[in-house]
Scaffold this active site. Structure first.
Site, PDB file in Angstrom:
ATOM      1  N   PRO A  75       0.831  -1.212   0.000  1.00 21.43           N
ATOM      2  CG  PRO A  75       0.093  -0.936   2.211  1.00 21.43           C
ATOM      3  CD  PRO A  75       0.803  -1.908   1.304  1.00 21.43           C
ATOM      4  CB  SER A 104      -2.875   3.377   0.540  1.00 26.01           C
ATOM      5  OG  SER A 104      -2.723   4.318   1.583  1.00 26.01           O
ATOM      6  CD  GLN A 130      -2.638   1.334   5.050  1.00 25.43           C
ATOM      7  OE1 GLN A 130      -2.965   2.112   4.163  1.00 25.43           O
ATOM      8  NE2 GLN A 130      -2.398   1.723   6.293  1.00 25.43           N
ATOM      9  CG  LEU A 131      -8.014   0.073   9.020  1.00 25.41           C
ATOM     10  CD1 LEU A 131      -8.997   1.185   8.721  1.00 25.41           C
ATOM     11  CD2 LEU A 131      -8.801  -1.211   9.271  1.00 25.41           C
ATOM     12  CE1 TYR A 132      -0.424   3.892   8.864  1.00 27.30           C
ATOM     13  CE2 TYR A 132      -1.758   4.834   7.115  1.00 27.30           C
ATOM     14  CZ  TYR A 132      -0.545   4.399   7.588  1.00 27.30           C
ATOM     15  OH  TYR A 132       0.563   4.464   6.780  1.00 27.30           O
ATOM     16  CB  THR A 158      -0.288   0.184   8.667  1.00 23.87           C
ATOM     17  OG1 THR A 158      -0.505  -0.318   7.343  1.00 23.87           O
ATOM     18  CG2 THR A 158       1.145   0.690   8.778  1.00 23.87           C
ATOM     19  CE  LYS A 226       2.789  -2.042   4.539  1.00 22.32           C
ATOM     20  NZ  LYS A 226       3.242  -0.749   5.053  1.00 22.32           N
ATOM     21  CG  HIS A 250       5.685   2.659   6.890  1.00 24.34           C
ATOM     22  ND1 HIS A 250       4.492   2.520   7.569  1.00 24.34           N
ATOM     23  CD2 HIS A 250       5.433   3.557   5.909  1.00 24.34           C
ATOM     24  CE1 HIS A 250       3.581   3.322   7.019  1.00 24.34           C
ATOM     25  NE2 HIS A 250       4.124   3.956   6.005  1.00 24.34           N
ATOM     26  NE  ARG A 253       6.971   6.680   2.993  1.00 22.84           N
ATOM     27  CZ  ARG A 253       7.131   7.672   2.127  1.00 22.84           C
ATOM     28  NH1 ARG A 253       8.248   7.745   1.415  1.00 22.84           N
ATOM     29  NH2 ARG A 253       6.207   8.584   1.959  1.00 22.84           N
ATOM     30  CG  ASP A 281       6.455  -3.958   2.885  1.00 18.05           C
ATOM     31  OD1 ASP A 281       7.260  -3.425   3.675  1.00 18.05           O
ATOM     32  OD2 ASP A 281       5.231  -3.688   2.882  1.00 18.05           O
ATOM     33  N   GLY A 282       9.943  -4.219   1.736  1.00 17.33           N
ATOM     34  CA  GLY A 282      11.064  -3.325   1.993  1.00 17.33           C
ATOM     35  C   GLY A 282      12.282  -3.732   1.206  1.00 17.33           C
ATOM     36  N   GLY A 283      12.591  -2.985   0.147  1.00 15.76           N
ATOM     37  CA  GLY A 283      13.834  -3.203  -0.577  1.00 15.76           C
ATOM     38  C   GLY A 283      13.810  -4.344  -1.580  1.00 15.76           C
ATOM     39  NE  ARG A 285      13.482  -0.946  -4.650  1.00 17.51           N
ATOM     40  CZ  ARG A 285      12.555  -0.996  -3.681  1.00 17.51           C
ATOM     41  NH1 ARG A 285      11.769  -2.062  -3.542  1.00 17.51           N
ATOM     42  NH2 ARG A 285      12.397   0.006  -2.841  1.00 17.51           N
TER      43      ARG A 285
END
Ligand code: FMN
Ligand code: 173
Length: 359
Positions: A75, A104, A130-132, A158, A226, A250, A253, A281-283, A285
Protein backbone atom coordinates in the site's frame (compact mmCIF):
# COMPACT_ATOMS: atom_id res chain seq x y z
CA UNK A 1 21.23 -0.52 -10.50
CA UNK A 2 18.23 -2.80 -10.35
CA UNK A 3 15.44 -4.23 -12.48
CA UNK A 4 13.52 -0.93 -12.34
CA UNK A 5 16.34 1.63 -12.63
CA UNK A 6 15.17 2.85 -16.06
CA UNK A 7 11.60 3.37 -14.85
CA UNK A 8 12.85 5.23 -11.78
CA UNK A 9 14.98 7.47 -14.02
CA UNK A 10 11.99 8.22 -16.25
CA UNK A 11 9.74 8.88 -13.24
CA UNK A 12 12.31 11.26 -11.81
CA UNK A 13 12.38 13.20 -15.08
CA UNK A 14 8.59 13.49 -15.17
CA UNK A 15 7.69 14.13 -11.53
CA UNK A 16 7.93 17.39 -9.70
CA UNK A 17 11.00 17.13 -7.45
CA UNK A 18 8.98 17.43 -4.21
CA UNK A 19 6.68 14.60 -5.28
CA UNK A 20 9.58 12.41 -6.35
CA UNK A 21 11.18 13.07 -2.95
CA UNK A 22 7.94 12.24 -1.14
CA UNK A 23 7.86 8.83 -2.83
CA UNK A 24 11.59 8.12 -2.69
CA UNK A 25 12.34 9.39 0.78
CA UNK A 26 12.74 7.70 4.13
CA UNK A 27 12.74 8.93 7.71
CA UNK A 28 15.53 10.91 9.37
CA UNK A 29 18.98 9.92 8.06
CA UNK A 30 17.49 7.29 5.73
CA UNK A 31 19.56 4.52 7.32
CA UNK A 32 16.64 2.07 7.30
CA UNK A 33 15.76 3.03 3.72
CA UNK A 34 19.31 2.25 2.54
CA UNK A 35 19.58 -0.89 4.65
CA UNK A 36 16.47 -2.44 3.11
CA UNK A 37 18.18 -2.85 -0.26
CA UNK A 38 21.70 -3.26 1.13
CA UNK A 39 20.66 -6.17 3.35
CA UNK A 40 19.54 -8.14 0.30
CA UNK A 41 22.90 -7.36 -1.33
CA UNK A 42 24.67 -8.89 1.70
CA UNK A 43 22.98 -12.23 1.04
CA UNK A 44 23.75 -14.75 -1.69
CA UNK A 45 21.90 -17.82 -2.95
CA UNK A 46 23.61 -21.21 -3.13
CA UNK A 47 22.04 -22.76 -6.21
CA UNK A 48 21.32 -26.44 -6.91
CA UNK A 49 21.90 -27.98 -10.35
CA UNK A 50 20.49 -30.74 -12.59
CA UNK A 51 17.27 -31.09 -10.63
CA UNK A 52 15.06 -32.02 -13.56
CA UNK A 53 11.92 -30.15 -12.52
CA UNK A 54 9.20 -28.43 -14.55
CA UNK A 55 9.45 -24.68 -15.13
CA UNK A 56 8.63 -22.95 -11.81
CA UNK A 57 5.08 -21.55 -11.57
CA UNK A 58 5.20 -19.45 -8.44
CA UNK A 59 1.65 -19.03 -7.10
CA UNK A 60 0.55 -18.89 -3.50
CA UNK A 61 -2.70 -19.13 -1.52
CA UNK A 62 -3.07 -16.07 0.70
CA UNK A 63 -5.99 -14.96 2.90
CA UNK A 64 -8.72 -13.82 0.51
CA UNK A 65 -6.43 -14.40 -2.48
CA UNK A 66 -6.12 -17.99 -3.69
CA UNK A 67 -3.52 -18.58 -6.41
CA UNK A 68 -1.93 -15.13 -6.10
CA UNK A 69 1.45 -14.11 -7.47
CA UNK A 70 4.08 -14.13 -4.67
CA UNK A 71 4.75 -10.41 -5.25
CA UNK A 72 2.02 -8.04 -4.02
CA UNK A 73 1.54 -4.32 -4.52
CA UNK A 74 2.33 -2.81 -1.10
CA UNK A 75 0.00 0.00 0.00
CA UNK A 76 1.29 3.44 -0.95
CA UNK A 77 -0.49 6.76 -0.62
CA UNK A 78 -1.54 9.32 -3.25
CA UNK A 79 -1.21 7.63 -6.66
CA UNK A 80 -2.85 10.54 -8.50
CA UNK A 81 0.26 12.59 -7.77
CA UNK A 82 2.17 10.14 -9.97
CA UNK A 83 -0.34 9.87 -12.84
CA UNK A 84 -3.79 11.32 -13.59
CA UNK A 85 -5.38 7.84 -13.55
CA UNK A 86 -3.78 7.19 -10.17
CA UNK A 87 -5.00 4.15 -8.25
CA UNK A 88 -7.30 3.10 -11.12
CA UNK A 89 -4.26 2.48 -13.33
CA UNK A 90 -2.50 0.57 -10.55
CA UNK A 91 -5.60 -1.54 -9.89
CA UNK A 92 -6.03 -2.49 -13.56
CA UNK A 93 -2.37 -3.50 -13.92
CA UNK A 94 -2.46 -5.55 -10.71
CA UNK A 95 -5.64 -7.34 -11.76
CA UNK A 96 -4.29 -8.09 -15.23
CA UNK A 97 -1.25 -9.84 -13.73
CA UNK A 98 -3.09 -11.73 -10.95
CA UNK A 99 -1.37 -9.58 -8.34
CA UNK A 100 -2.95 -8.70 -4.99
CA UNK A 101 -3.31 -4.94 -4.64
CA UNK A 102 -3.18 -3.60 -1.09
CA UNK A 103 -5.13 -0.38 -1.48
CA UNK A 104 -4.00 2.39 0.87
CA UNK A 105 -6.37 4.16 3.24
CA UNK A 106 -4.47 7.28 2.08
CA UNK A 107 -5.39 6.71 -1.57
CA UNK A 108 -6.50 9.57 -3.80
CA UNK A 109 -9.27 7.31 -5.18
CA UNK A 110 -12.02 5.77 -3.03
CA UNK A 111 -11.65 2.05 -2.40
CA UNK A 112 -14.96 1.13 -4.08
CA UNK A 113 -13.74 2.68 -7.34
CA UNK A 114 -10.38 0.93 -6.98
CA UNK A 115 -11.99 -2.50 -6.54
CA UNK A 116 -14.44 -1.84 -9.40
CA UNK A 117 -11.55 -0.99 -11.76
CA UNK A 118 -9.73 -4.19 -10.80
CA UNK A 119 -12.86 -6.35 -11.18
CA UNK A 120 -13.57 -4.91 -14.62
CA UNK A 121 -10.26 -6.37 -15.76
CA UNK A 122 -10.67 -9.63 -13.86
CA UNK A 123 -13.81 -10.62 -11.97
CA UNK A 124 -11.90 -12.45 -9.23
CA UNK A 125 -9.21 -9.77 -8.69
CA UNK A 126 -8.12 -9.60 -5.04
CA UNK A 127 -7.87 -6.16 -3.42
CA UNK A 128 -7.00 -5.84 0.27
CA UNK A 129 -7.66 -2.63 2.20
CA UNK A 130 -4.86 -1.09 4.29
CA UNK A 131 -6.00 0.72 7.38
CA UNK A 132 -4.60 2.76 10.23
CA UNK A 133 -6.65 2.07 13.39
CA UNK A 134 -8.20 5.40 14.37
CA UNK A 135 -8.52 6.56 17.99
CA UNK A 136 -12.29 6.88 17.45
CA UNK A 137 -13.50 3.29 16.82
CA UNK A 138 -16.54 4.66 14.95
CA UNK A 139 -14.23 6.07 12.28
CA UNK A 140 -12.40 2.75 11.95
CA UNK A 141 -15.73 0.90 11.74
CA UNK A 142 -16.94 3.17 8.92
CA UNK A 143 -13.72 2.60 6.96
CA UNK A 144 -14.07 -1.16 7.39
CA UNK A 145 -17.67 -0.97 6.14
CA UNK A 146 -16.43 0.87 3.07
CA UNK A 147 -13.80 -1.77 2.40
CA UNK A 148 -16.31 -4.59 2.90
CA UNK A 149 -18.97 -3.12 0.66
CA UNK A 150 -16.34 -2.34 -1.98
CA UNK A 151 -15.54 -6.08 -2.07
CA UNK A 152 -12.08 -6.14 -0.45
CA UNK A 153 -11.13 -9.65 0.62
CA UNK A 154 -8.80 -8.83 3.55
CA UNK A 155 -7.78 -5.95 5.82
CA UNK A 156 -4.16 -4.95 6.39
CA UNK A 157 -3.74 -3.03 9.63
CA UNK A 158 -0.56 -0.96 9.66
CA UNK A 159 0.81 -0.99 13.20
CA UNK A 160 4.18 0.76 12.83
CA UNK A 161 2.84 4.32 12.86
CA UNK A 162 1.92 5.57 16.37
CA UNK A 163 3.17 8.91 15.02
CA UNK A 164 4.21 10.07 11.55
CA UNK A 165 7.84 9.36 10.70
CA UNK A 166 10.16 12.34 10.31
CA UNK A 167 10.24 12.70 6.53
CA UNK A 168 13.20 15.04 6.24
CA UNK A 169 12.93 15.57 2.49
CA UNK A 170 9.28 16.63 2.84
CA UNK A 171 10.21 19.05 5.58
CA UNK A 172 12.93 20.55 3.41
CA UNK A 173 10.59 20.78 0.41
CA UNK A 174 7.66 22.16 2.41
CA UNK A 175 5.57 19.18 1.25
CA UNK A 176 3.06 18.62 4.05
CA UNK A 177 -0.36 18.24 2.47
CA UNK A 178 -1.97 17.03 -0.69
CA UNK A 179 -1.88 19.86 -3.25
CA UNK A 180 -5.22 21.52 -4.10
CA UNK A 181 -7.42 19.40 -6.34
CA UNK A 182 -6.54 16.08 -4.68
CA UNK A 183 -8.20 14.38 -1.74
CA UNK A 184 -7.76 11.36 0.51
CA UNK A 185 -11.01 10.00 -0.89
CA UNK A 186 -11.54 7.19 1.67
CA UNK A 187 -11.69 9.82 4.41
CA UNK A 188 -14.79 11.56 2.99
CA UNK A 189 -17.83 12.06 5.23
CA UNK A 190 -16.57 10.41 8.39
CA UNK A 191 -17.67 11.16 11.97
CA UNK A 192 -15.73 14.15 13.31
CA UNK A 193 -14.77 15.31 9.82
CA UNK A 194 -16.01 18.41 8.02
CA UNK A 195 -19.42 17.83 6.36
CA UNK A 196 -18.86 16.93 2.71
CA UNK A 197 -15.06 17.06 3.19
CA UNK A 198 -12.32 14.65 4.20
CA UNK A 199 -11.15 13.89 7.71
CA UNK A 200 -7.44 13.80 8.53
CA UNK A 201 -5.82 10.41 9.00
CA UNK A 202 -4.89 10.27 12.67
CA UNK A 203 -1.81 8.51 13.93
CA UNK A 204 -1.93 7.98 17.66
CA UNK A 205 0.28 6.36 20.29
CA UNK A 206 -2.95 5.43 22.10
CA UNK A 207 -3.61 2.64 19.63
CA UNK A 208 -3.24 -0.78 21.26
CA UNK A 209 -4.08 -4.47 20.88
CA UNK A 210 -7.45 -3.54 22.40
CA UNK A 211 -8.33 -1.47 19.30
CA UNK A 212 -7.40 -4.44 17.16
CA UNK A 213 -9.68 -6.69 19.20
CA UNK A 214 -12.56 -4.27 18.68
CA UNK A 215 -11.85 -4.21 14.96
CA UNK A 216 -11.76 -7.98 14.72
CA UNK A 217 -15.11 -8.23 16.50
CA UNK A 218 -16.70 -6.03 13.82
CA UNK A 219 -15.51 -7.82 10.69
CA UNK A 220 -15.41 -11.30 9.26
CA UNK A 221 -12.62 -10.35 6.85
CA UNK A 222 -9.14 -11.81 7.41
CA UNK A 223 -6.88 -9.30 9.20
CA UNK A 224 -3.14 -9.05 8.58
CA UNK A 225 -0.80 -6.86 10.64
CA UNK A 226 1.73 -4.79 8.70
CA UNK A 227 4.87 -3.47 10.34
CA UNK A 228 5.74 -6.18 12.86
CA UNK A 229 9.50 -6.54 13.47
CA UNK A 230 9.89 -8.01 16.99
CA UNK A 231 9.41 -11.77 17.44
CA UNK A 232 7.52 -11.11 20.70
CA UNK A 233 4.98 -9.03 18.76
CA UNK A 234 4.69 -11.89 16.27
CA UNK A 235 3.81 -14.19 19.21
CA UNK A 236 1.21 -11.66 20.42
CA UNK A 237 -0.24 -11.49 16.92
CA UNK A 238 -0.64 -15.26 16.89
CA UNK A 239 -2.27 -15.15 20.34
CA UNK A 240 -4.73 -12.52 19.02
CA UNK A 241 -5.67 -14.84 16.19
CA UNK A 242 -4.73 -12.56 13.30
CA UNK A 243 -4.59 -14.07 9.83
CA UNK A 244 -1.13 -12.99 8.75
CA UNK A 245 1.83 -10.71 9.38
CA UNK A 246 3.71 -8.40 7.05
CA UNK A 247 7.25 -7.97 8.34
CA UNK A 248 8.06 -4.39 7.37
CA UNK A 249 9.76 -1.19 8.48
CA UNK A 250 7.42 0.87 6.26
CA UNK A 251 10.05 1.24 3.56
CA UNK A 252 12.34 3.03 6.06
CA UNK A 253 9.79 5.82 6.58
CA UNK A 254 9.00 5.34 10.28
CA UNK A 255 11.68 4.32 12.83
CA UNK A 256 15.00 5.02 11.11
CA UNK A 257 16.83 2.75 13.56
CA UNK A 258 14.63 -0.19 12.59
CA UNK A 259 16.41 -3.18 11.07
CA UNK A 260 15.80 -4.31 7.51
CA UNK A 261 12.86 -6.73 7.39
CA UNK A 262 14.96 -9.38 5.61
CA UNK A 263 17.40 -9.32 8.55
CA UNK A 264 14.69 -10.04 11.15
CA UNK A 265 12.65 -12.46 9.04
CA UNK A 266 14.64 -15.55 10.17
CA UNK A 267 13.89 -14.76 13.83
CA UNK A 268 10.20 -14.26 13.13
CA UNK A 269 10.12 -17.50 11.14
CA UNK A 270 11.79 -19.31 14.04
CA UNK A 271 9.30 -17.76 16.47
CA UNK A 272 6.04 -18.41 14.63
CA UNK A 273 6.79 -19.81 11.15
CA UNK A 274 4.10 -22.20 9.93
CA UNK A 275 1.41 -20.90 12.27
CA UNK A 276 0.39 -17.97 10.09
CA UNK A 277 1.30 -16.62 6.66
CA UNK A 278 4.35 -14.35 6.88
CA UNK A 279 4.84 -11.66 4.28
CA UNK A 280 7.63 -9.10 3.96
CA UNK A 281 8.18 -5.77 2.27
CA UNK A 282 11.06 -3.32 1.99
CA UNK A 283 13.83 -3.20 -0.58
CA UNK A 284 12.56 -6.03 -2.81
CA UNK A 285 13.89 -5.09 -6.26
CA UNK A 286 14.62 -8.32 -8.17
CA UNK A 287 13.65 -11.97 -8.46
CA UNK A 288 16.53 -13.15 -6.29
CA UNK A 289 15.30 -10.86 -3.46
CA UNK A 290 11.93 -12.62 -3.68
CA UNK A 291 13.58 -16.06 -3.63
CA UNK A 292 15.69 -15.02 -0.62
CA UNK A 293 12.62 -13.87 1.33
CA UNK A 294 10.67 -17.00 0.44
CA UNK A 295 13.63 -19.21 1.44
CA UNK A 296 13.82 -17.44 4.81
CA UNK A 297 10.16 -18.11 5.56
CA UNK A 298 7.94 -15.58 3.75
CA UNK A 299 4.99 -16.79 1.68
CA UNK A 300 5.01 -13.62 -0.40
CA UNK A 301 6.50 -10.13 -0.55
CA UNK A 302 5.29 -6.62 -1.34
CA UNK A 303 6.85 -3.93 -3.52
CA UNK A 304 6.19 -0.25 -2.89
CA UNK A 305 8.31 2.31 -4.72
CA UNK A 306 8.89 0.37 -7.97
CA UNK A 307 5.12 0.46 -8.58
CA UNK A 308 5.15 4.24 -8.13
CA UNK A 309 8.01 4.57 -10.61
CA UNK A 310 6.13 2.46 -13.17
CA UNK A 311 2.95 4.47 -12.60
CA UNK A 312 4.72 7.81 -12.97
CA UNK A 313 6.66 6.65 -16.05
CA UNK A 314 3.73 5.24 -18.01
CA UNK A 315 0.49 4.82 -16.04
CA UNK A 316 -1.21 1.42 -16.20
CA UNK A 317 1.30 0.23 -18.81
CA UNK A 318 4.20 1.20 -16.57
CA UNK A 319 2.81 -0.66 -13.55
CA UNK A 320 2.14 -3.65 -15.80
CA UNK A 321 5.78 -3.49 -16.91
CA UNK A 322 6.96 -3.53 -13.27
CA UNK A 323 4.78 -6.50 -12.34
CA UNK A 324 5.60 -8.44 -15.52
CA UNK A 325 9.33 -7.81 -15.07
CA UNK A 326 9.48 -8.97 -11.48
CA UNK A 327 7.21 -11.94 -12.21
CA UNK A 328 9.52 -13.16 -14.99
CA UNK A 329 12.58 -12.45 -12.84
CA UNK A 330 11.19 -14.60 -10.00
CA UNK A 331 10.71 -17.52 -12.40
CA UNK A 332 14.24 -17.05 -13.73
CA UNK A 333 15.74 -16.82 -10.23
CA UNK A 334 13.93 -19.96 -9.09
CA UNK A 335 15.07 -21.90 -12.15
CA UNK A 336 18.68 -20.73 -11.69
CA UNK A 337 18.56 -21.88 -8.06
CA UNK A 338 17.14 -25.29 -8.99
CA UNK A 339 13.92 -24.58 -7.11
CA UNK A 340 11.15 -26.94 -8.28
CA UNK A 341 8.47 -25.91 -5.82
CA UNK A 342 7.80 -24.44 -2.37
CA UNK A 343 9.53 -27.39 -0.61
CA UNK A 344 12.87 -26.38 -2.17
CA UNK A 345 12.64 -22.86 -0.71
CA UNK A 346 14.48 -23.48 2.54
CA UNK A 347 16.88 -21.37 4.59
CA UNK A 348 19.93 -23.38 3.53
CA UNK A 349 19.59 -21.80 0.07
CA UNK A 350 20.74 -18.48 1.60
CA UNK A 351 24.35 -17.76 2.58
CA UNK A 352 26.10 -14.54 3.53
CA UNK A 353 27.80 -12.91 0.53
CA UNK A 354 31.56 -13.10 0.97
CA UNK A 355 31.32 -16.11 3.30
CA UNK A 356 34.70 -17.35 2.14
CA UNK A 357 33.65 -20.97 2.17
CA UNK A 358 33.85 -21.04 5.94
CA UNK A 359 30.24 -21.97 6.49
C1 FMN B 1 5.31 7.01 -0.95
C2 FMN B 1 4.95 5.91 0.01
C3 FMN B 1 3.71 5.91 0.62
C4 FMN B 1 3.36 4.90 1.49
N1 FMN B 1 2.12 4.90 2.03
C5 FMN B 1 1.76 3.88 2.85
C6 FMN B 1 0.44 3.81 3.36
O1 FMN B 1 -0.41 4.64 3.05
N2 FMN B 1 0.14 2.79 4.20
C7 FMN B 1 1.06 1.84 4.55
O2 FMN B 1 0.75 0.93 5.32
N3 FMN B 1 2.31 1.87 4.05
C8 FMN B 1 2.67 2.85 3.22
N4 FMN B 1 3.93 2.86 2.69
C9 FMN B 1 4.85 1.75 2.98
C10 FMN B 1 4.73 0.62 1.95
O3 FMN B 1 3.53 -0.07 2.11
C11 FMN B 1 5.85 -0.42 2.08
O4 FMN B 1 5.95 -0.84 3.42
C12 FMN B 1 7.20 0.06 1.58
O5 FMN B 1 7.11 1.04 0.57
C13 FMN B 1 7.97 -1.14 1.07
O6 FMN B 1 9.24 -0.78 0.70
P1 FMN B 1 9.76 -0.52 -0.81
O7 FMN B 1 9.19 0.78 -1.20
O8 FMN B 1 11.22 -0.52 -0.57
O9 FMN B 1 9.32 -1.67 -1.70
C14 FMN B 1 4.30 3.88 1.81
C15 FMN B 1 5.54 3.87 1.18
C16 FMN B 1 5.88 4.86 0.28
C17 FMN B 1 7.22 4.83 -0.38
O1 173 C 1 3.79 8.26 3.49
C1 173 C 1 3.61 7.21 4.13
O2 173 C 1 4.52 6.39 4.29
C2 173 C 1 2.32 6.90 4.73
O3 173 C 1 2.21 5.82 5.24
C3 173 C 1 1.16 7.83 4.74
C4 173 C 1 0.23 7.73 5.76
C5 173 C 1 -0.84 8.61 5.82
C6 173 C 1 -1.01 9.56 4.85
C7 173 C 1 -0.10 9.63 3.83
C8 173 C 1 0.97 8.76 3.76
Amino acid sequence: MNLFADLHDRAKELLEPAIHDYYAGGAADEFALADNENSFARLALLPRMLRGGPPPEPRVDLPGAPGAAPVLVAPTAFHRLAHPEGELATARAAAATGTVLISSMAATTAVDEVVAAAREVRSDAAVWFQLYLQPDPEVTARLVERAESAGCTALVVTVDSPVFGDHVRDRRNGFHDLPPGYEAANMRDLPGGPPGGTRDIEMSPEISWRHLEVLRATTALPVLLKGILHPDDAHLAVAQGVDGIIVSNHGGRQLDAAPAPIDVLPRITRAIGGTLPLLLDGGVRRGTDVVTALALGAEAVGIGRPVLWGLAADGEKGVREVLDRIGADVVRAMALCGVRGPDDLTANLVVPRGFGGLR
